[in-house]
Design an enzyme around this catalytic site. Sequence first.
Site, short mmCIF file in Angstrom:
data_model
loop_
_atom_site.label_atom_id
_atom_site.label_comp_id
_atom_site.label_asym_id
_atom_site.label_seq_id
_atom_site.Cartn_x
_atom_site.Cartn_y
_atom_site.Cartn_z
N ASP A 10 1.77 9.02 -7.95
CA ASP A 10 2.20 9.16 -6.56
C ASP A 10 3.70 8.89 -6.46
O ASP A 10 4.28 8.17 -7.26
CB ASP A 10 1.42 8.15 -5.71
CG ASP A 10 1.54 8.41 -4.23
OD1 ASP A 10 2.00 9.51 -3.85
OD2 ASP A 10 1.16 7.53 -3.44
N GLU A 11 4.35 9.46 -5.45
CA GLU A 11 5.77 9.21 -5.15
C GLU A 11 6.66 9.43 -6.38
O GLU A 11 7.50 8.59 -6.72
CB GLU A 11 5.96 7.78 -4.61
CG GLU A 11 5.09 7.42 -3.42
CD GLU A 11 5.57 8.04 -2.11
OE1 GLU A 11 6.41 8.94 -2.15
OE2 GLU A 11 5.07 7.62 -1.06
N GLN A 57 12.22 12.88 0.43
CA GLN A 57 11.98 11.47 0.73
C GLN A 57 12.45 10.55 -0.40
O GLN A 57 11.97 9.43 -0.53
CB GLN A 57 10.50 11.22 1.03
CG GLN A 57 10.01 11.95 2.27
CD GLN A 57 8.59 11.55 2.64
OE1 GLN A 57 8.34 10.46 3.15
NE2 GLN A 57 7.65 12.44 2.39
N ARG A 87 8.19 9.17 10.53
CA ARG A 87 7.23 8.07 10.72
C ARG A 87 6.51 8.23 12.06
O ARG A 87 5.46 7.63 12.28
CB ARG A 87 7.94 6.70 10.73
CG ARG A 87 8.68 6.28 9.48
CD ARG A 87 7.90 6.47 8.21
NE ARG A 87 8.17 7.77 7.63
CZ ARG A 87 7.40 8.37 6.70
NH1 ARG A 87 6.30 7.79 6.30
NH2 ARG A 87 7.72 9.55 6.21
N LYS A 123 -1.19 13.62 1.09
CA LYS A 123 -1.11 13.50 -0.37
C LYS A 123 -2.13 12.50 -0.92
O LYS A 123 -2.70 12.74 -1.99
CB LYS A 123 0.30 13.12 -0.81
CG LYS A 123 0.77 11.74 -0.37
CD LYS A 123 2.21 11.50 -0.79
CE LYS A 123 2.73 10.16 -0.29
NZ LYS A 123 2.07 9.02 -0.91
N THR A 124 -2.37 11.39 -0.21
CA THR A 124 -3.37 10.43 -0.69
C THR A 124 -4.75 11.06 -0.69
O THR A 124 -5.56 10.80 -1.59
CB THR A 124 -3.35 9.15 0.18
OG1 THR A 124 -2.02 8.62 0.20
CG2 THR A 124 -4.30 8.11 -0.36
#
Length: 659
Positions: free
Chosen positions: A210-211, A241, A592, A31-32
């Site tokens: 973002d997020e 998430q 993770r 995504k970044t």
Amino acid sequence: MAMPELNPPQREAVRYLDGPLLVLAGAGSGKTRVITHKIAYLIGECGYAPREVTAITFTNKAAREMKERAAKLVGRAEELAIGTFHAFGARLLREEARAAGLKSSFSILDASDTAQLFAELLKEGDKARARLIQQRISLWKNALVEPETIEPADDFEAEARRVYLDYERALRAYQAVDFDDLIRLPVKLLSEHEAIARRWQARCRHLLVDEYQDTNRSQNRLLRLLVGPLAAFTAVGDDDQSIYAWRGADVENLRALQADFPALKVIKLEQNYRSTTRILKAANNVIRHNPKLYDKRLWSERGHGEPIRVMACRDGEHETEWVVTRLLAHKFETRGAWRDYAILYRGNFQARAFEEALRAHKVPYVLSGGQSFFERAEIKDVTSYLRLIANPDDDPAFIRAVTTPKRGIGGTTLEALGEAAGRRQLGMMAALFAPGIELEIKPAPLAALREFGRFIERCAARARKEPAGGVLEELLKAIGYEAWLFESCAAKEAETRWGNVRDFVRWLAAKGEEEGKSLLELAQTVALVTMLDKQEDRADAVQLATLHAAKGLEFRHVFLVGVEEGTLPHREAIEAGSIEEERRLFYVGITRAQLSLHVSWCERRKQGREFLPREPSRFIAEMGDDLKHEGAVSPAPTIDKAAGNARLAQFKALLKQSS
């Protein structure tokens, strides 16, 4: 702009400009990369000026990484409007301070300052109740609830409402805001002033967020006000998430996008670049037990990967021994670095046993969620001077600075000064020189106070035009801070604290040079910056972290510990019949891991002097059948500590030989 490094959905997300866009980005799906390439595309291909593209995220670390990656693509990092929600809100408030009834040099109170202020407002209340009231007021602020509109449901809310009113009056008297205000007040300004809204909508010609699943009501409202009728935005989020409901985050914001913006385009990023197929399969199996907002399934080309090991341990001591032994053995086998490993858990209380075991075997580790650099007493001492230089009306900073080091000014004098300032509607610093103050404060302490006030004024004059490092060095010398530390602390503690101050001065001086900012400009934003994440980034150490703190991070090898009913999912979630967020938390923990995943639980845990039986978390069964179960479910045998220590010592010796 060919963008060969992007996959087709990522490329589509970068190029889509025909209306509002939601990029549903699964864990590890790049995504970044999409956000930074879209920034570059807007500036390089579509003619946007860098200042017209605004990207907002949640943490300083994420914002810094995004800015660094975008700068490599665009080449003009200083012009890019990339930052956290709170940094953006602070910038808007500084520029629109007059409309908000603030001076542009208003102070930003951190958690310690606000806790102190609440303690003053609740002099007769206990600390636990004060914390609960502070939390309730924070939730009200994040929900955009003004104190005047609250209709208390009980005595607690009635008291909290009264304190909320007093707290707001105190903030205005200090010309200060808290972190919640950095979102709430911009929302108020944009809602009530059409000209301000139009001005900022023009500046945010395209907004990237973002997020998005982590936004609370006030952040969500801020974003909607910024995009205006054109709705030129790209929201990136993942409902799987969403793990911050306890601090006001509302996954409904993600769900409501489609209703609020009927033209919303949804693009799914399902290819995971982080984890092996085995790990993703387990994650997919777990999260499919939750109701889905948008259906998606992560996949990977990184191979099947190592088996996921699930260890049934006898008790907590056995779990600690197994994790550390397995970690040492695995590191020896793979010739990896310490930073490749993470031990993740549900609550901070679980960290202590692992800290002790790692320290005993000289394994370096870092602990997420530890004390922030800026929370250290010596750094707060120095920053109180900086805050006072930036805003002479910052009474909390004035009180700390004028009493550190001691100047013979006591609490009685400061209380008298505070009362005199209140009667005159002035800050304490301004009240020092007000007519008639000589009649209210004794000559000797007043002379000392005025000498301090003139010193701060001289520093402020220099701070506007001289290099930050030099002014700060001379300030510390003038107040004799080093000598005071060594007089008031043991030698070793004083050395450590003075070393921290030296690090802070060097960092601030370098920041001033890099950004071309004076000490005054740096002082105005010092409450928003942190150095802790930079220090942790460099450390070659095992990471200990809660699952909440681990979000956004990734590690080659992950140990998920204490995965038991009552812990994960948490007992309170089980009792409330609400475990969806706990399941998302476990999903975050699984995703993770890049190459290997170890899960452990205990058959019994020591509580006080007795052992209580425990059961494996339901989430382990939900991971599916492709797991390698270890450990025997049986009565606990006598633990041979000597054998366990011998095994660990053997691994340590092997590691030493191989290094």
